[in-house]
Design an enzyme around this catalytic site. Structure first.
Site, mmCIF file in Angstrom:
data_model
loop_
_atom_site.group_PDB
_atom_site.id
_atom_site.type_symbol
_atom_site.label_atom_id
_atom_site.label_comp_id
_atom_site.label_asym_id
_atom_site.label_seq_id
_atom_site.Cartn_x
_atom_site.Cartn_y
_atom_site.Cartn_z
ATOM 1 C CE LYS A 198 46.296 15.213 74.015
ATOM 2 N NZ LYS A 198 45.204 15.386 73.071
ATOM 3 N NE ARG A 208 42.561 8.691 75.598
ATOM 4 C CZ ARG A 208 43.798 8.286 75.840
ATOM 5 N NH1 ARG A 208 44.028 7.063 76.293
ATOM 6 N NH2 ARG A 208 44.819 9.093 75.639
ATOM 7 C CE LYS A 221 44.781 8.644 72.062
ATOM 8 N NZ LYS A 221 43.873 9.796 71.888
ATOM 9 C CD GLU A 237 56.581 18.568 71.160
ATOM 10 O OE1 GLU A 237 56.061 19.252 70.250
ATOM 11 O OE2 GLU A 237 56.785 17.342 71.049
ATOM 12 C CE LYS A 252 43.949 17.103 76.693
ATOM 13 N NZ LYS A 252 43.361 16.908 75.392
ATOM 14 C CB SER A 278 37.946 14.065 81.381
ATOM 15 O OG SER A 278 39.001 13.213 80.956
ATOM 16 C CE1 TYR A 317 34.998 17.877 79.560
ATOM 17 C CE2 TYR A 317 37.090 17.940 80.738
ATOM 18 C CZ TYR A 317 36.348 17.560 79.642
ATOM 19 O OH TYR A 317 36.949 16.880 78.614
HETATM 20 C C1 PBG Z 1 43.008 14.021 71.849
HETATM 21 C C2 PBG Z 1 42.318 14.654 72.998
HETATM 22 C C3 PBG Z 1 42.447 14.233 74.331
HETATM 23 C C4 PBG Z 1 41.617 15.054 75.096
HETATM 24 C C5 PBG Z 1 41.046 15.991 74.245
HETATM 25 N N1 PBG Z 1 41.486 15.732 72.942
HETATM 26 C C6 PBG Z 1 43.324 13.239 74.949
HETATM 27 C C7 PBG Z 1 43.389 11.868 74.446
HETATM 28 O O1 PBG Z 1 42.377 11.185 74.325
HETATM 29 O O2 PBG Z 1 44.506 11.427 74.200
HETATM 30 C C8 PBG Z 1 41.441 14.889 76.561
HETATM 31 C C9 PBG Z 1 40.536 15.818 77.233
HETATM 32 C C10 PBG Z 1 40.164 15.427 78.609
HETATM 33 O O3 PBG Z 1 40.617 14.407 79.167
HETATM 34 O O4 PBG Z 1 39.356 16.164 79.189
HETATM 35 N N2 PBG Z 1 42.891 14.666 70.648
#
Ligand code: PBG
Length: 330
Positions: A198, A208, A221, A237, A252, A278, A317
């Site tokens: 990730k 978010r 992060k 990983e 991801k 997203s 989505y």
């Molecule tokens: C973090 C988490 C993230 C997404 C799902 N779980 C990323 C983040 O905010 O760092 C992102 C999913 C998306 O963008 O569709 N636990």
């Protein structure tokens, strides 16, 4: 080897039936996992401005959505919570609440739609007041205390009925800890989908917004999510997560990391997933809404690229609309 003019690659592109017959990759509804956002506030469906076409759903609306997905043949859905700011705290206690929004949603789906798989993130970020995926001391994200908490959350989610838990935090050692905790508590059948590679990505913005962490998130992060420059680390990983007991691994975001997907699939040959996040979805939707691109077409094309790269499944989505399109076009 025959070459031009004896060999003409256009020969097999002449008609639709011929192109279909020689297609190397196929996208099937069983490749799709629907991502959905559940909320405990307000009406049944609330638009998320930065994520066009996606709504925050009440538990009731989520169950309807799950039913729709199951009827279309979508094998599973992944749930993400938008919880009230009042329930967020430094210690993310709400994440482990067996009466919380997510366990409630899981129970409701399992009861009403038993034939769809339920995947739940094991993550603290929807519950921390600072929006990070770990517990903090000052500016530092604490690895081991976070892992301890995630193991508890994993068990609680399994108890609520989750079929697959998906640690999405990128702490070291969390897969082993979650696996042990599940097994110790009688949940050896619950599978782990690890967010193994990730990346610290700019593409998570609309998510978010949707779960309500954008405003609160302090800093970034990058001390736990991966540097977008790295591929070797992604393989490490994955190697470690598989050794710790991950049943499936995930990359991801998706589209900017197709090389990572491809390398992981060919190196390990294990169930490999990608999350088309997203920002990827919003980008395509926005261009579609402006009339700049044909959304249906580029969306299909983008998902096909995941399959070509070696993905076994894609979290996305738009799974419901796509499943409808696949049905009418086949
Ligand atoms: C973090 C988490 C993230 C997404 C799902 N779980 C990323 C983040 O905010 O760092 C992102 C999913 C998306 O963008 O569709 N636990």
């Amino acid at each position: 080897m025959s070459v031009f003019p004896q060999m003409r690659l256009r020969r097999l592109r002449q008609s639709d039936w011929m192109r279909r017959m020689v297609a190397e990759t196929r996208l099937d509804v069983s490749d799709l996992v629907l991502t959905a956002i559940v909320s405990d506030a307000g009406p049944d469906r609330v638009d998320v401005p930065s994520l066009p076409g996606v709504q925050r759903l009440s538990v009731k609306a989520l169950v309807e959505q799950a039913k729709k997905a199951a009827d279309l043949g979508i094998p599973a859905l992944a749930i993400f919570p938008n919880i009230s700011p009042d329930d967020k705290s430094e210690d993310a206690a709400e994440a482990a609440n067996p009466k919380g929004l997510v366990p409630e949603a899981v129970r409701a789906i399992k009861k009403a739609v038993p034939n769809i798989g339920v995947i739940v993130d094991v993550a603290l970020d929807p519950y921390t007041s600072h929006g990070h995926d770990g517990l903090m001391e000052g500016e530092t994200i604490l690895n081991d205390p976070t892992v301890e908490m995630l193991a508890k959350v994993g068990v609680m989610l399994a108890e609520a009925g989750a079929d697959i838990v998906a640690p999405s935090d990128m702490m070291d050692g969390r897969i082993g800890a979650v696996r042990d905790a599940l097994d110790d508590n009688g949940h050896s059948d619950v599978a782990i989908l690890s967010y193994a590679a990730k990346f610290a990505s700019g593409f998570y913005g609309p998510y978010r917004d949707a779960i309500g962490t954008s405003a609160a998130l302090k800093g970034d992060k990058r001390t736990y999510q991966m540097n977008p420059a790295n591929l070797d680390v992604a393989l490490r990983e994955v190697e470690l997560d598989l050794a710790e007991g991950a049943d499936m691994v995930m990359v991801k975001p998706g589209m900017p990391y197709l090389d990572v997907i491809s390398a992981i699939k060919s190196e390990f040959g294990r169930p490999t997933f990608a999350f088309q996040v997203s920002g990827e979805y919003a980008m395509m939707k926005a261009a579609g809404q402006n009339g700049w691109l044909d959304f249906d077409r580029i969306y299909l094309e983008s998902l096909m690229s995941f399959k070509r790269a070696g993905c076994d499944g894609i979290l996305t989505y738009g799974a419901i609309d796509l499943a409808k399109n696949l049905k009418t076009n086949n």
